[in-house]
Structures are given as C-alpha cells and as structure tokens.
Design an enzyme around this catalytic site. Structure first.
Site, short mmCIF file in Angstrom:
data_model
loop_
_atom_site.label_atom_id
_atom_site.label_comp_id
_atom_site.label_asym_id
_atom_site.label_seq_id
_atom_site.Cartn_x
_atom_site.Cartn_y
_atom_site.Cartn_z
N GLU A 149 0.86 -1.19 0.00
CA GLU A 149 0.00 0.00 0.00
C GLU A 149 0.90 1.23 0.00
O GLU A 149 1.81 1.34 0.83
CB GLU A 149 -0.90 0.02 1.25
CG GLU A 149 -1.97 -1.06 1.23
CD GLU A 149 -2.87 -1.03 2.45
OE1 GLU A 149 -4.06 -1.34 2.31
OE2 GLU A 149 -2.39 -0.71 3.58
N ASN A 188 -6.08 -3.08 6.23
CA ASN A 188 -6.31 -3.30 7.67
C ASN A 188 -7.63 -2.71 8.15
O ASN A 188 -8.20 -3.20 9.14
CB ASN A 188 -5.14 -2.77 8.49
CG ASN A 188 -3.95 -3.71 8.43
OD1 ASN A 188 -4.14 -4.92 8.28
ND2 ASN A 188 -2.75 -3.19 8.52
#
Ligand SMILES: CC(=O)CC(=O)SCCNC(=O)CCNC(=O)[C@H](O)C(C)(C)COP(=O)(O)OP(=O)(O)OC[C@H]1O[C@@H](n2cnc3c(N)ncnc32)[C@H](O)[C@@H]1OP(=O)(O)O
Ligand SMILES: NC(=O)C1=CN([C@@H]2O[C@H](COP(=O)(O)OP(=O)(O)OC[C@H]3O[C@@H](n4cnc5c(N)ncnc54)[C@H](O)[C@@H]3O)[C@@H](O)[C@H]2O)C=CC1
Length: 281
Positions: A149, A188
C-alpha cells in the site's frame, strides 16, 4: 534507488530487507540491540536458506552478502530510501522519524514507514521534510505477498510517491495500491474488524478456534483462518492496529476485545512467542 536502510529487523523488517537484497540492493538493517541484531540476522539466514533450497534464489550467501545488520542508527546517513519497521507504537515512531530527519544526508532521500495503521501525517510533521515522508506498507510474509500500500500524506510530494511506486513495482516486483492517509489504510481497515469479530466469536464460546478457522478456510477459501492469521501477525500488533483504528473512527467494531487485551498482557503474542490462539513448537 539502490541503497536502502530498514530500521527494525523483526518479522517485517527482515522480510523487507530480504526482498530488497534479492532485487540486488545494498541493504543496511538497524536493530536496537546486539541480541536483536543477532535475531534479525538469524531470520534473514533462515528465510534465504529456504529460498535457495526451493530454487527461488541461486545463492543465499550472495544475497546475505548484500545485507549489513547494525545497531547504530548513524549507519543510515548515506541511504536513498529508509523504511521504518519498528514496533507499532506512535511515540516510538515519532522519536525515530525525528532522529532520521537529523541523520539522513541525501536531500531527496525517501523516509518511509511500514506502519500498519498510524496516519503518515503524524510522522511527516515531526520532520523538516514532510514532502519526503510516505507510507510504504508491505504485507506478511513479505517474500510471499505481492501487495504494497502506498500512502502519501497531504504533504507528501508527487515526486516522492512516483519514486516510491517505481521502487516497489519496478525494482522489488511488488504491486501497489494507492491509499488515503486514514488509520488502517485499505486492507487493515477491512481485515482487522474481521479478525476482531472472530476473536469475539471465540471469546463468547460460540465456536472453537479450530472450527472458526476451518470454516473460513474450507467455506470461504481463505489461505488460513482469522485466528491463525492473528497469531501470524502478532497479537500485540493486531491490538495496536485495532487501537489506532478505534482512535481514528470511534467505531465499536474496531475496539480490541477483552480477550485480545488479556492475551497481550500475558505475553501470548502468537507465533513470535510460541503461543497465541494456538501453540507452536
Ligand atoms: C498487519 C498488517 O499491517 C498487514 C498484514 O500483513 S496482514 C497479514 C496478511 N497476510 C495474510 O493474509 C497471510 C495469509 N496466509 C497465507 O498467505 C498463507 O497461509 C502463508 C503464506 C502464510 C502460508 O502458506 P501455506 O501454504 O500454509 O504454507 P507453506 O506451504 O509453508 O507456504 C506457501 C508458500 O509460501 C512460502 N512461505 C511461507 N511462509 C513464508 C515466509 N515467512 N517467508 C518466505 N516464504 C514463506 C513457502 O515457502 C511456500 O512457497 P512455495 O509455494 O514456493 O513452496
Ligand atoms: N506483523 C505483521 O503482520 C505486519 C506488521 N506491520 C508493521 O510493521 C512494523 C513492524 O512489525 P513487526 O515486524 O511485526 O514487529 P516485530 O516486533 O517483529 O519487529 C519490530 C522490531 O523493531 C525493533 N525495534 C524496536 N525499536 C527499534 C528502534 N528504535 N530502532 C531499531 N529497531 C527497533 C525490535 O527490536 C524488533 O526486532 C509495525 O509498524 C507493524 O505494524 C506491517 C505489515 C504486517
């Protein structure tokens, strides 16, 4: 960017160092003590020997020859990219970014964090060069998982983001997704509430750990169940990520369940300590 530093040689830092060296980079890993440096080197050797045995690399010792493990942060002064991979603790990361800002000499060096959840702006603003601070978030196990990411803060420059993308995709062969600078980023923010729900289900006595995990493996084709995954991530890290998410969004789904808190208090952190939801040899 050919010369790299990774600060923190734990589970993630050793993986980031490994993939960087496998891409031919010169890598310095900085650890906090001699014992931790020895442990980092041990993790690197074990993983590289396994990669060699599986025919993924020609020579573990050649790759290891590109990596130096140090305990003096001053060793990162000449690096073009520094990836911070220390514990998921905002105060510790803030202190480290202040030090990196004072030490790293190249005016265009990239100061990256592998944080799972802490907003990048909190790290950028403590430096004199927030335009060069970015989240470069790898996934565990780093040698296996393709995703990174990329998380620029509101102050990160386009040049920093473009060079980070070129490094992770062009040099390391990973695949990047772009994320806004919000706690937990994309993965997440979705994965941690799923794991926390599995912990709550287990805590309530609704099903056994084995059945919860088998359910998700056999019924939803996950490579491993959520409780085994929490043990892989580390329960300390899982709890810290939940706390960052809760702090940012104040949603009950991000609140760490009491069982997770007690397991961390007890030092039952998962694979890294030999016991979490399961026990490991
Ligand atoms: C918290 C955060 O901020 C973000 C996160 O990272 S969240 C965590 C994300 N990670 C995941 O979701 C992991 C999900 N689990 C998996 O992908 C798999 O269960 C797993 C890769 C961990 C293990 O897979 P498995 O099939 O049960 O075990 P195994 O057969 O030993 O390994 C599969 C392959 O991965 C490799 N591998 C496994 N663990 C490895 C490691 N730690 N390092 C290097 N290679 C590894 C093995 O060598 C094997 O390679 P080959 O297929 O080439 O032989
Ligand atoms: N565990 C996971 O699955 C993932 C973790 N992350 C993130 O990566 C970071 C590291 O996590 P892990 O590797 O799992 O933790 P870990 O606990 O395995 O490793 C952290 C390492 O940092 C070292 N360290 C601590 N303070 C230091 C300092 N000031 N200077 C140098 N070294 C220092 C410790 O000695 C330890 O070896 C965290 O921010 C975490 O949220 C990101 C993706 C996945």
């Amino acid at each position: 960017m050919k010369n790299v530093a990774v600060v923190g040689g734990g589970l993630m830092g050793s993986g980031i160092a490994e993939v960087s060296a496998r891409a031919g980079h010169d890598v310095i890993v900085v650890e906090s003590s001699d014992d931790a440096a020895k442990a980092a080197l041990g993790r690197l050797e074990k993983s590289l020997v396994r990669a060699e045995a599986k025919g993924k690399i020609a020579s573990a010792s050649d790759v290891l020859g590109l990596i130096r493990v140090e305990t003096d942060l001053g060793a990162v002064a000449d690096r073009e990219v520094v990836v911070e991979a220390i514990v998921e603790d905002e105060a510790a990361k803030v202190a480290l970014f202040k030090s990196l800002d004072a030490i790293v000499e190249a005016p265009d060096a990239i100061l990256a964090s592998n944080t799972s959840s802490i907003p990048i702006m909190k790290l950028g603003v403590v430096t004199t060069r927030p335009t060069q601070v970015i989240g470069i978030h790898f996934f565990n196990p780093v040698p296996v998982l393709q995703l990174v990411e990329l998380v620029p803060s509101l102050l990160t420059s386009e040049d920093t983001t473009a060079r980070s993308r070129a490094w992770v995709e062009g040099s390391l062969g990973k695949q990047a997704i772009d994320c806004q600078d919000r706690a937990g980023f994309v993965v997440n923010a979705l994965l941690i509430p799923f794991i926390l729900s599995a912990i709550r289900m287990f805590e309530s006595g609704f099903a056994s750990a084995e059945d919860i995990d088998r359910g998700l493996v056999l019924g939803a084709a996950h490579p491993q169940g959520p409780l085994a995954l929490a043990d892989l991530i580390g329960l300390d890290t899982t709890k810290a990520v939940a706390e960052s998410l809760y702090d940012e969004f104040k949603e009950p789904l991000y609140a760490a369940p009491p069982l997770l808190q007690r397991m961390v208090d007890a030092g039952l952190l998962g694979r890294k300590t030999g016991r979490g939801f399961y026990t490991y040899a």
